[in-house]
Design a protein around this motif. Structure first.
Motif, PDB file in Angstrom:
ATOM      1  N   HIS A  45       0.864  -1.177   0.000  1.00 28.56           N
ATOM      2  CA  HIS A  45       0.000   0.000   0.000  1.00 28.56           C
ATOM      3  C   HIS A  45       0.906   1.234   0.000  1.00 28.56           C
ATOM      4  CE1 HIS A  45      -2.879   2.990   1.595  1.00 28.56           C
ATOM      5  NE2 HIS A  45      -3.831   2.180   1.130  1.00 28.56           N
ATOM      6  N   LYS A  46       0.379   2.348  -0.385  1.00 36.39           N
ATOM      7  CA  LYS A  46       1.175   3.574  -0.407  1.00 36.39           C
ATOM      8  C   LYS A  46       1.772   3.878   0.962  1.00 36.39           C
ATOM      9  CE  LYS A  46       0.960   8.476  -1.775  1.00 36.39           C
ATOM     10  NZ  LYS A  46       0.094   9.558  -2.288  1.00 36.39           N
ATOM     11  N   ASN A  47       1.051   3.484   2.023  1.00 41.65           N
ATOM     12  CA  ASN A  47       1.555   3.746   3.370  1.00 41.65           C
ATOM     13  C   ASN A  47       2.566   2.713   3.848  1.00 41.65           C
ATOM     14  OD1 ASN A  47       0.039   1.482   3.969  1.00 41.65           O
ATOM     15  ND2 ASN A  47      -1.589   2.589   5.044  1.00 41.65           N
ATOM     16  N   GLY A  48       2.919   1.752   2.968  1.00 48.75           N
ATOM     17  CA  GLY A  48       3.940   0.771   3.306  1.00 48.75           C
ATOM     18  C   GLY A  48       3.416  -0.520   3.881  1.00 48.75           C
ATOM     19  N   VAL A  49       2.115  -0.604   4.144  1.00 45.46           N
ATOM     20  CA  VAL A  49       1.534  -1.823   4.686  1.00 45.46           C
ATOM     21  C   VAL A  49       1.304  -2.813   3.556  1.00 45.46           C
ATOM     22  CG1 VAL A  49      -0.454  -2.787   5.904  1.00 45.46           C
ATOM     23  CG2 VAL A  49       0.461  -0.571   6.574  1.00 45.46           C
ATOM     24  N   ALA A  50       1.576  -4.080   3.815  1.00 48.95           N
ATOM     25  CA  ALA A  50       1.401  -5.114   2.790  1.00 48.95           C
ATOM     26  C   ALA A  50      -0.076  -5.483   2.655  1.00 48.95           C
ATOM     27  CB  ALA A  50       2.216  -6.352   3.134  1.00 48.95           C
ATOM     28  N   ILE A  51      -0.520  -5.621   1.374  1.00 49.53           N
ATOM     29  CA  ILE A  51      -1.883  -6.049   1.072  1.00 49.53           C
ATOM     30  C   ILE A  51      -1.789  -7.460   0.506  1.00 49.53           C
ATOM     31  CG2 ILE A  51      -4.012  -5.500  -0.174  1.00 49.53           C
ATOM     32  CD1 ILE A  51      -2.704  -2.708  -0.713  1.00 49.53           C
ATOM     33  N   GLN A  52      -2.513  -8.376   1.085  1.00 51.92           N
ATOM     34  CA  GLN A  52      -2.528  -9.748   0.574  1.00 51.92           C
ATOM     35  C   GLN A  52      -3.697  -9.889  -0.406  1.00 51.92           C
ATOM     36  OE1 GLN A  52      -2.406 -11.587   4.645  1.00 51.92           O
ATOM     37  NE2 GLN A  52      -0.805 -12.810   3.695  1.00 51.92           N
ATOM     38  N   MET A  53      -3.411 -10.479  -1.585  1.00 51.35           N
ATOM     39  CA  MET A  53      -4.407 -10.543  -2.639  1.00 51.35           C
ATOM     40  C   MET A  53      -4.436 -11.940  -3.242  1.00 51.35           C
ATOM     41  SD  MET A  53      -3.625  -6.968  -4.652  1.00 51.35           S
ATOM     42  CE  MET A  53      -2.044  -7.613  -5.156  1.00 51.35           C
ATOM     43  N   GLU A  54      -5.616 -12.285  -3.746  1.00 51.46           N
ATOM     44  CA  GLU A  54      -5.766 -13.465  -4.587  1.00 51.46           C
ATOM     45  C   GLU A  54      -5.928 -12.959  -6.015  1.00 51.46           C
ATOM     46  OE1 GLU A  54      -8.026 -17.489  -3.857  1.00 51.46           O
ATOM     47  OE2 GLU A  54      -9.426 -15.971  -4.581  1.00 51.46           O
ATOM     48  N   VAL A  55      -5.059 -13.393  -6.927  1.00 50.48           N
ATOM     49  CA  VAL A  55      -4.969 -12.784  -8.265  1.00 50.48           C
ATOM     50  C   VAL A  55      -5.271 -13.840  -9.333  1.00 50.48           C
ATOM     51  CG1 VAL A  55      -3.525 -11.456  -9.838  1.00 50.48           C
ATOM     52  CG2 VAL A  55      -3.181 -11.248  -7.370  1.00 50.48           C
ATOM     53  N   PHE A  56      -6.156 -13.458 -10.270  1.00 49.19           N
ATOM     54  CA  PHE A  56      -6.383 -14.251 -11.481  1.00 49.19           C
ATOM     55  C   PHE A  56      -5.822 -13.451 -12.655  1.00 49.19           C
ATOM     56  CE2 PHE A  56      -9.016 -14.794 -15.314  1.00 49.19           C
ATOM     57  CZ  PHE A  56      -8.736 -16.124 -15.598  1.00 49.19           C
ATOM     58  N   VAL A  57      -4.923 -14.064 -13.433  1.00 49.00           N
ATOM     59  CA  VAL A  57      -4.271 -13.372 -14.550  1.00 49.00           C
ATOM     60  C   VAL A  57      -4.550 -14.162 -15.831  1.00 49.00           C
ATOM     61  CG1 VAL A  57      -2.096 -12.515 -15.487  1.00 49.00           C
ATOM     62  CG2 VAL A  57      -2.471 -12.512 -13.015  1.00 49.00           C
ATOM     63  N   LYS A  58      -4.927 -13.441 -16.890  1.00 52.88           N
ATOM     64  CA  LYS A  58      -5.222 -14.078 -18.181  1.00 52.88           C
ATOM     65  C   LYS A  58      -4.603 -13.239 -19.287  1.00 52.88           C
ATOM     66  CE  LYS A  58      -9.105 -15.734 -21.010  1.00 52.88           C
ATOM     67  NZ  LYS A  58      -8.660 -17.130 -21.040  1.00 52.88           N
ATOM     68  N   VAL A  59      -4.073 -13.932 -20.304  1.00 53.78           N
ATOM     69  CA  VAL A  59      -3.509 -13.238 -21.458  1.00 53.78           C
ATOM     70  C   VAL A  59      -4.658 -12.775 -22.341  1.00 53.78           C
ATOM     71  CG1 VAL A  59      -2.012 -13.425 -23.462  1.00 53.78           C
ATOM     72  CG2 VAL A  59      -1.411 -14.629 -21.344  1.00 53.78           C
ATOM     73  N   VAL A  60      -4.700 -11.476 -22.683  1.00 54.48           N
ATOM     74  CA  VAL A  60      -5.745 -10.900 -23.539  1.00 54.48           C
ATOM     75  C   VAL A  60      -5.071 -10.032 -24.598  1.00 54.48           C
ATOM     76  CG1 VAL A  60      -7.469 -10.923 -21.695  1.00 54.48           C
ATOM     77  CG2 VAL A  60      -6.023  -8.900 -22.003  1.00 54.48           C
ATOM     78  N   GLU A  61      -5.876  -9.618 -25.588  1.00 55.20           N
ATOM     79  CA  GLU A  61      -5.384  -8.683 -26.601  1.00 55.20           C
ATOM     80  C   GLU A  61      -5.836  -7.298 -26.232  1.00 55.20           C
ATOM     81  OE1 GLU A  61      -5.661  -7.859 -31.412  1.00 55.20           O
ATOM     82  OE2 GLU A  61      -6.253  -9.816 -30.601  1.00 55.20           O
ATOM     83  N   TRP A  62      -4.913  -6.385 -26.247  1.00 55.48           N
ATOM     84  CA  TRP A  62      -5.228  -4.998 -25.848  1.00 55.48           C
ATOM     85  C   TRP A  62      -4.587  -4.066 -26.872  1.00 55.48           C
ATOM     86  CZ3 TRP A  62      -8.236  -2.685 -22.177  1.00 55.48           C
ATOM     87  CH2 TRP A  62      -8.045  -1.322 -21.955  1.00 55.48           C
ATOM     88  N   GLN A  63      -5.460  -3.391 -27.628  1.00 50.05           N
ATOM     89  CA  GLN A  63      -5.006  -2.431 -28.638  1.00 50.05           C
ATOM     90  C   GLN A  63      -3.994  -3.078 -29.580  1.00 50.05           C
ATOM     91  OE1 GLN A  63      -3.633   0.968 -26.440  1.00 50.05           O
ATOM     92  NE2 GLN A  63      -5.696   1.618 -25.841  1.00 50.05           N
ATOM     93  N   GLY A  64      -4.359  -4.294 -30.023  1.00 50.54           N
ATOM     94  CA  GLY A  64      -3.573  -4.961 -31.045  1.00 50.54           C
ATOM     95  C   GLY A  64      -2.345  -5.690 -30.537  1.00 50.54           C
ATOM     96  N   ALA A  65      -2.147  -5.763 -29.238  1.00 48.55           N
ATOM     97  CA  ALA A  65      -0.968  -6.441 -28.695  1.00 48.55           C
ATOM     98  C   ALA A  65      -1.387  -7.306 -27.508  1.00 48.55           C
ATOM     99  CB  ALA A  65       0.093  -5.423 -28.267  1.00 48.55           C
ATOM    100  N   SER A  66      -0.568  -8.320 -27.207  1.00 48.56           N
ATOM    101  CA  SER A  66      -0.856  -9.184 -26.067  1.00 48.56           C
ATOM    102  C   SER A  66      -0.593  -8.431 -24.764  1.00 48.56           C
ATOM    103  CB  SER A  66       0.012 -10.447 -26.120  1.00 48.56           C
ATOM    104  OG  SER A  66      -0.358 -11.248 -27.216  1.00 48.56           O
ATOM    105  N   ALA A  67      -1.497  -8.620 -23.821  1.00 41.64           N
ATOM    106  CA  ALA A  67      -1.369  -7.979 -22.515  1.00 41.64           C
ATOM    107  C   ALA A  67      -1.932  -8.939 -21.466  1.00 41.64           C
ATOM    108  CB  ALA A  67      -2.104  -6.637 -22.490  1.00 41.64           C
ATOM    109  N   LEU A  68      -1.825  -8.526 -20.204  1.00 45.40           N
ATOM    110  CA  LEU A  68      -2.298  -9.362 -19.099  1.00 45.40           C
ATOM    111  C   LEU A  68      -3.440  -8.660 -18.385  1.00 45.40           C
ATOM    112  CD1 LEU A  68       1.109 -10.534 -17.597  1.00 45.40           C
ATOM    113  CD2 LEU A  68      -0.395 -11.772 -19.151  1.00 45.40           C
ATOM    114  N   LEU A  69      -4.577  -9.367 -18.319  1.00 47.29           N
ATOM    115  CA  LEU A  69      -5.706  -8.890 -17.538  1.00 47.29           C
ATOM    116  C   LEU A  69      -5.595  -9.511 -16.146  1.00 47.29           C
ATOM    117  CD1 LEU A  69      -8.546  -7.608 -17.144  1.00 47.29           C
ATOM    118  CD2 LEU A  69      -9.501  -9.752 -18.014  1.00 47.29           C
ATOM    119  N   SER A  70      -5.545  -8.651 -15.118  1.00 47.23           N
ATOM    120  CA  SER A  70      -5.418  -9.125 -13.740  1.00 47.23           C
ATOM    121  C   SER A  70      -6.641  -8.718 -12.943  1.00 47.23           C
ATOM    122  CB  SER A  70      -4.169  -8.535 -13.067  1.00 47.23           C
ATOM    123  OG  SER A  70      -3.001  -8.967 -13.726  1.00 47.23           O
ATOM    124  N   ILE A  71      -7.224  -9.689 -12.267  1.00 47.71           N
ATOM    125  CA  ILE A  71      -8.348  -9.428 -11.371  1.00 47.71           C
ATOM    126  C   ILE A  71      -7.894  -9.874  -9.984  1.00 47.71           C
ATOM    127  CG2 ILE A  71     -10.758  -9.907 -10.831  1.00 47.71           C
ATOM    128  CD1 ILE A  71     -11.157 -10.592 -13.788  1.00 47.71           C
TER     129      ILE A  71
END
Length: 828
Positions: free
Chosen positions: A282-308
């Protein structure tokens, strides 16, 4: 089409026929300008030259015809191209129109007319504002003004109104131009952007939805540069929009997550998507624990990563709390002193802790699981007890304080108490869960209590005291046989003397000569019940016609969970009679003591007179003997031989010793008559002063004297000085022949009491003669070895005795002696 008048880009109307005539006229003008000029001196040409010239003319004529044919072909292509241009202009996908400075439409193509929903002729000479929604008129006016004032191209969007149709969105790109007459014009294209606006609206709704999403949604490239992030992302990390978008993914990852980036990227590239847990700062230096789903997608004609990403910090904290709770429960389960178990209704164990296993004599829970297949037959002393327990659990859902006998692995029987409830396992299956406690000791204690109560009742019945036990209200709950017999003997079989009746009423309703004492007993019982005192004793007469009787009632309070009163009436008639006899004997004894005291005082006075007489009458002859002996030695020494002189010396010495014996005997007699004055006495200081005096009187001797500091006692200062002078003087005397004399004074513990001692390393004594040490005139050494009269230690013993203490000695011949004494309550 070629003969129809068309609108060209310059606004001039032309036809294909007019164009051909114009071209022909221009060609003729050129031909005239290039007309064949006859060569000079034509008359001078020869026939051959003329023939050659004619040939050239024929060739030129053919070339001209070929050029004319080419020109006609080119003209045809030009006409076709012009026709295609006008078709493109009219049928272009965007509307074209030309405006003058006042905003009137000078020309428009068919697309513009179609967009406006009117014929093209209906547009010309009409103000464009007629077709603009009133709310957007200012937009058109502002941009048209800027165009004509600055000449800068203008691009703007507004809503136009179709005839008999809903408004539509249009984008207008306007540029400045000039007409043939030099008048300022505005050439503009009109594009229908209604669908784009609808798409933007849908995109805006989608963005709003993404911003409202509870999870962080981002799009970033494989290098970690962010292309998109929703509002939750900014809020989750505590950054403003622009701050966050300037960051890269590695700026946010905590070290543990950053170390896994390469591995996770490889997994995503291989499988196209991945789910994992990560931590961001976090901006204040505290750690945020997250569960992340990442998928390869096309973004403006190029490969990118969609993260939720979902913030699972609280969930992780909750999981940690659950883990700690489970660990705590497991620790409690494993380390509980009580047995904890789960079993099926059919009678098999599901779980048990170590305490449960040990309680039943098994080495471990696994041992009991592997051995016990039927709880009722293998663990219950009476299997029917489990049927009863199961019935209670099935009926009420719980069981409390169920007690029965159980069987250990070795067959031994013990008592147990069960508390439990009917519940379900984590798999949803019904089970019994509860605690079991070994209550064998309690049962034994209860049995012991029952036996003790039986024994106590028997003891009470065996006592001659008349005993009753009262409860908190003063009601009789128990009596002994003596109490009941007393009631029978004295005809007290009225209801108030029975168990269950108030003894307070018995006392307060009493009449007769002992009624006052009865009221005192009632008040004492009330005081004990109120906690104002713990016990009381009241004597009272209870005379019968045939005898005088005395009783004392002992009233005692004791508490357990309740407050109880024990009333015990003791017949003290015999004691009273004995006390009366003792009183009479005391009176007689006091009379005798007074007489004996008078006799003793007379004896003391006579003894004092005798002591004075002895001191005077004995000292006079001794002084004469010693004086005449010295006179003979001084005047007739030369006339006496050595034997005679020796006899006279011995007479003088004997006279001196006799004088010393008289003095010491008088001192010994005075010790018992000395007035005792008790005060604090610093023995350490006293011993040190006595030792210094001995050192000064014998400066040639070097004696090592060690005195323990701070020894202060209660006693008579004068008597204690006499005692210490004798003890310390003896120590100096009997160390006279020691090579390195040492004397020590201190205190120690002897037989659980404080003992003071004087120790020396002098001549010592044989312990076989220790009993003679403290007798008057008793000596263990000859006068030639050590001077003295044998009175000193007897004096010490009498002084210590007057202080309530005792004195004894320990020693060994040639190795010194230690004299111990104690001091207690002084005896005056």
């Amino acid at each position: 089409m070629t003969k129809e008048k068309q609108l060209g880009p310059d606004g001039d109307g032309v036809t294909s026929k007019d164009s051909a005539q114009t071209l022909r006229k221009r060609a003729e003008g050129i031909a005239r300008g290039k007309a064949f000029r006859r060569p000079e001196h034509l008359e001078s040409l020869s026939i051959e030259a003329t023939r050659q010239a004619l040939h050239e003319l024929q060739v030129h004529q053919i070339e001209m015809e070929m050029q004319n044919e080419e020109l006609r072909r080119i003209q045809g292509e030009l006409d076709a191209s012009r026709a295609r241009y006008f078709d493109l202009y009219d049928l272009a996908p965007v509307g074209y129109f030309t405006l003058n400075e006042q905003g009137l439409i000078l020309e428009a193509n068919l697309t513009a007319a179609t967009q406006m929903g009117v014929a093209r002729s209906a547009l010309v000479k009409q103000p464009l504002s007629r077709f603009i929604l009133p709310e957007d008129q200012d937009i058109h006016y502002r941009h048209r003004k800027l165009l004509f004032e600055t000449g800068a191209p203008q691009v703007f969007e507004l809503r136009l109104v179709k005839k008999d149709a809903a408004p539509f969105w249009a984008r207008i790109d306007a540029t400045a131009a000039q007409g043939a007459d030099g008048a300022p014009l505005c050439r503009a294209t009109l594009i229908d952007i209604t669908e784009r606006k609808k798409t933007e609206a849908r995109v805006g709704s989608l963005v709003a939805m993404l911003d409202a999403a509870p999870a962080s949604i981002t799009v970033h490239d494989f290098d970690g540069r962010f292309h998109y992030a929703n509002r939750k992302t900014f809020d989750m990390h505590g950054y403003e929009d622009s701050e966050f978008m300037a960051l890269r993914l590695h700026d946010l990852d905590v070290p543990e997550s950053a170390a896994l980036i390469a591995e996770r990227m490889q997994l995503i590239k291989e499988k196209g998507e991945a789910t994992f847990e990560a931590s961001h700062f976090h901006k204040n230096g505290v750690a945020i624990q997250m569960e992340v789903f990442v998928k390869v997608v096309e973004w403006q004609g190029a490969s990118a990563l969609l993260s939720i990403a979902s913030d699972i910090t609280e969930r992780k904290l909750a999981e940690e709390a659950v883990r700690k709770s489970e660990e705590k429960y497991r620790n409690l389960f494993d380390n509980a002193l009580e047995g904890v178990y789960q079993s099926t209704p059919e009678g098999r164990l599901i779980s048990a802790n170590m305490a449960f296993a040990r309680m039943f004599g098994y080495a471990s829970p696994e041992d009991i699981f592997n051995t016990v297949t039927d709880i009722a037959s293998q663990m219950y002393a009476n299997p029917d007890d489990r049927k009863i327990a199961v019935g209670i659990l099935m009926e009420t859902g719980q069981i409390k304080d169920f007690e029965c006998r159980m069987r250990r692995k070795d067959g031994s029987i013990f008592w147990a108490r069960f508390d439990g409830r009917f519940t379900k396992t984590k798999y949803g299956k019904p089970c019994f869960q509860g605690f079991v406690i070994d209550i064998t000791e309690r049962k034994q204690a209860e049995e012991a209590v029952q036996n003790a109560r039986w024994f106590l009742q028997r003891v009470q019945d065996a006592l001659s005291f008349h005993i009753a036990i009262l409860d908190e209200a003063g009601v009789i709950v128990q009596v002994n046989t003596a109490w009941r017999n007393f009631g029978k003997q004295n005809d007290l079989q009225h209801p108030n003397s029975c168990i269950g009746q108030s003894y307070l009423d018995v006392c307060e309703q009493a009449s007769g000569p002992d009624s006052e004492e009865a009221l005192l007993v009632a008040q004492a019982i009330r005081d004990l019940l109120a906690g104002r005192q713990d016990r009381a004793a009241i004597e009272y007469p209870c005379h019968a016609p045939y005898e005088e009787r005395w009783f004392v009632v002992h009233i005692t309070r004791f508490d357990d969970n309740h407050r109880w009163i024990v009333v015990a009436h003791e017949n003290i008639t015999d004691r009273k009679q004995i006390e009366e006899e003792i009183r009479k004997m005391n009176d007689e004894l006091e009379s005798r003591v007074r007489g004996r005291t008078a006799q003793l005082e007379a004896s003391n006075k006579a003894l004092e007179a005798f002591s004075s007489s002895v001191s005077h009458d004995l000292r006079a002859p001794l002084r004469s003997i010693e004086g005449f002996s010295h006179a003979i030695l001084e005047e007739y020494r030369e006339k006496l031989d050595e034997t005679g002189q020796n006899y006279l010396d011995r007479v003088c010495g004997a006279a001196r010793r006799m004088g010393q014996l008289i003095d010491d005997t008088l001192k010994l007699s005075r010790v018992a008559r000395f007035d005792f004055q008790c005060a604090a006495v610093d023995l350490s200081r006293m011993v040190r002063e006595i030792a210094e005096a001995h050192q000064q009187s014998n400066p040639d001797r070097v004696v090592d004297v060690n005195v323990q500091e701070g020894i202060i006692v209660q006693g008579d200062r004068h008597l204690m000085k006499i005692a210490m002078e004798n003890l310390v003087g003896n120590a100096f005397k009997f160390t006279g022949k020691a090579a390195h004399p040492q004397i020590e004074f201190g205190k120690t513990i002897k037989d659980d009491e404080i003992a003071y001692y004087v120790r020396d390393n002098g001549a010592g004594f044989d312990m076989a003669y220790v009993d003679k040490l403290f007798g008057p005139f008793q000596r263990l050494h000859t006068a030639e070895e050590f001077a003295g009269t044998g009175i000193g230690l007897a004096t010490v013993q009498r002084i210590i005795a007057r202080h309530g203490g005792r004195v004894w000695a320990e020693g060994e011949a040639g190795k010194g002696a230690t004299f111990y004494f104690t001091l207690c309550a002084p005896i005056a």
